[in-house]
Enzyme design. Structure first.
Site, PDB file in Angstrom:
ATOM      1  N   HIS A 240      15.145  50.225  38.601  1.00 18.04           N
ATOM      2  CA  HIS A 240      15.005  49.755  37.218  1.00 18.04           C
ATOM      3  C   HIS A 240      13.671  50.264  36.683  1.00 18.04           C
ATOM      4  O   HIS A 240      12.650  50.130  37.345  1.00 18.04           O
ATOM      5  CB  HIS A 240      15.021  48.218  37.217  1.00 18.04           C
ATOM      6  N   CYS A 278      17.881  51.483  31.974  1.00 21.40           N
ATOM      7  CA  CYS A 278      17.621  50.328  31.107  1.00 21.40           C
ATOM      8  C   CYS A 278      17.087  50.852  29.782  1.00 21.40           C
ATOM      9  O   CYS A 278      15.888  51.171  29.655  1.00 21.40           O
ATOM     10  CB  CYS A 278      16.641  49.350  31.748  1.00 21.40           C
ATOM     11  N   HIS A 305      21.807  49.395  31.363  1.00 24.70           N
ATOM     12  CA  HIS A 305      21.469  48.188  30.611  1.00 24.70           C
ATOM     13  C   HIS A 305      21.399  48.600  29.149  1.00 24.70           C
ATOM     14  O   HIS A 305      20.535  49.397  28.772  1.00 24.70           O
ATOM     15  CB  HIS A 305      20.089  47.651  31.001  1.00 24.70           C
ATOM     16  N   ASP A 348      21.552  42.598  27.744  1.00 18.30           N
ATOM     17  CA  ASP A 348      20.646  41.479  28.031  1.00 18.30           C
ATOM     18  C   ASP A 348      19.649  41.314  26.906  1.00 18.30           C
ATOM     19  O   ASP A 348      19.713  42.018  25.895  1.00 18.30           O
ATOM     20  CB  ASP A 348      19.965  41.611  29.400  1.00 18.30           C
ATOM     21  N   HIS A 349      18.758  40.339  27.062  1.00 19.53           N
ATOM     22  CA  HIS A 349      17.677  40.069  26.110  1.00 19.53           C
ATOM     23  C   HIS A 349      18.191  39.934  24.683  1.00 19.53           C
ATOM     24  O   HIS A 349      17.549  40.371  23.732  1.00 19.53           O
ATOM     25  CB  HIS A 349      16.599  41.157  26.191  1.00 19.53           C
ATOM     26  N   TYR A 365      18.604  35.552  28.722  1.00 16.22           N
ATOM     27  CA  TYR A 365      20.011  35.529  29.163  1.00 16.22           C
ATOM     28  C   TYR A 365      20.805  34.398  28.496  1.00 16.22           C
ATOM     29  O   TYR A 365      21.408  33.562  29.155  1.00 16.22           O
ATOM     30  CB  TYR A 365      20.065  35.469  30.698  1.00 16.22           C
TER      31      TYR A 365
END
Ligand code: DNO
Length: 393
Positions: A240, A278, A305, A348-349, A365
């Site tokens: 990541h 990501c 991501h 996400d986020h 989340y």
């Protein structure tokens, strides 16, 4: 791409049956109850895999199998910890769980200063305020030489904050930066630690004298050691990127830009040494052209991501809508759908909305916010798939 969702295990308030209803296909999770550094037993892996399968889903990705600090800074016990890591990878591979995300960020995983930054529409988002972060670094952590890492304008803001900051304000910053964002992703700081700042200082101390080059060598050492088990069981490891992709707190960070990614993929040139793309983390660095990176590294990307940020002129950044911001998600979907339509992706986020804020979800989340973002991504994917089928792209 496969629509996946980060789920925090049986204690997660969001259940697998809820996820089935909103179109999720694959689950991203970890064995959160096992302390970092211990082997994930084969039986526990199989139990989780089968629990997920019984809900009509599949365990698509492990996020994360955490890499202990000692492996990162090269401590005396790193070989033993790497052996444990290898054993966990073998158990995952034997159980058919073959995509494993990890990171190599020293001490602090992702960094945010505000977890409920209000938006004009009544929702709230995660936010990184550079001056607040500098305040934490210089005035709470009191890191030696920290002032030199910030621009004079930022330090002027810090001085102004010093005059008005309350103990509650300081407590909130500590909570946001080193507890609420970290507790659920790595075991470094726990919610119930009485002296989190001291624990954190101790962790930073472990990296004294560790340069960027040394950290790179430690990553190379780790990857070289684990690749044979990945080859044997067909497990893809995917790093990541640093979030944000910048040097912070005087710590070296080595997965922040094009050069870093190229270095790490070439340093151990094995197809199982891959990338978690990501988009959000990469987009938070003004130096990164995210679609260009996606084009360049699509073939070594194992997990995506999808999220995006806006970087502000003063160095702050905030989470953007999944359809806007500087990540260029529509182009990313085009690139990855063409490269490999089976690639797992998750959002996400996303913002807190419609009561999410009362649910105590892990920071970043939310349920409604992520559900909306997933729906948006599903729409983009449907259009892109049609473009591909009609030969338009
Ligand atoms: C934050 C996450 C990261 C990520 C880890 C992977 O929301 O994106 O914590 O899971 O860095 O190792």
């Amino acid at each position: 791409m496969e629509k996946t969702w980060r789920w925090f295990g049986k204690k997660d308030k969001i259940t697998l049956s809820m996820l089935r209803q909103i179109g999720v296909e694959g689950i991203v999770t970890a064995l959160h109850d096992i302390p970092n550094g211990q082997v994930w037993p084969y039986d526990a892996v199989v139990e989780m895999r089968d629990y997920i399968a019984a809900a009509g889903l599949r365990w698509s990705v492990v996020e994360s199998l955490p890499v202990c600090e000692s492996i990162k800074y090269g401590g005396a016990d790193r070989d033993r910890l790497i052996e444990n890591y290898i054993e966990s990878l073998a158990h995952l591979g034997q159980a058919g769980v073959k995509t494993v995300c990890y990171n190599f960020m020293p001490v602090l995983d992702w960094a945010r200063t505000d977890l409920e930054h209000p938006n004009p529409d009544g929702t709230s988002s995660l936010y990184f305020d550079r001056a607040d972060f500098a305040y934490f670094d210089c005035c709470i952590l009191k890191r030696k030489g920290a002032e030199a890492d910030y621009a004079p304008e930022t330090m002027e803001q810090v001085e102004r904050k010093r005059k008005t900051m309350t103990p509650e304000g300081e407590h909130k910053l500590v909570e946001n930066i080193i507890i609420k964002t970290q507790g659920f992703v790595n075991g470094n700081i726990r919610e119930d630690d009485e002296r989190p700042v001291e624990v954190f200082r101790g962790l930073l101390g472990l990296y004294e004298g560790i340069t960027r080059e040394q950290l790179r060598e430690n990553l190379r050492y780790f990857l070289s050691a684990v690749m044979p088990v990945c080859d044997r069981y067909g497990v893809d490891l995917c790093v990541h990127p640093d979030d944000p992709p910048l040097q912070i707190l005087g710590l070296p960070r080595i997965v922040s830009c094009d050069d870093d990614i190229r270095w790490l993929l070439e340093a151990v040139d094995n197809p199982h040494n891959g990338l978690t793309f990501c988009a959000g983390s990469l987009s938070a660095g003004a130096h990164n052209d995210v679609p260009r990176l996606a084009r360049k590294y699509a073939s070594r990307t194992k997990f995506v991501h999808l999220r995006s940020t806006d970087v502000l002129p003063n160095g702050d950044f905030k989470e953007a809508s999944h359809l806007a911001g500087r990540a260029g998600i529509i182009d990313l979907v085009r690139i990855f759908e063409k490269e490999n339509p089976a690639l797992p992706m998750r959002v996400d986020h996303a913002p807190l909305m419609l009561g999410d804020e009362k649910m105590g979800y892990n920071a970043g989340y939310s349920f409604h916010g992520r559900m909306l973002a997933l729906g948006q991504m599903e729409g983009v994917m449907a259009v892109v798939d049609r473009e591909i089928a009609e030969g338009k792209i």
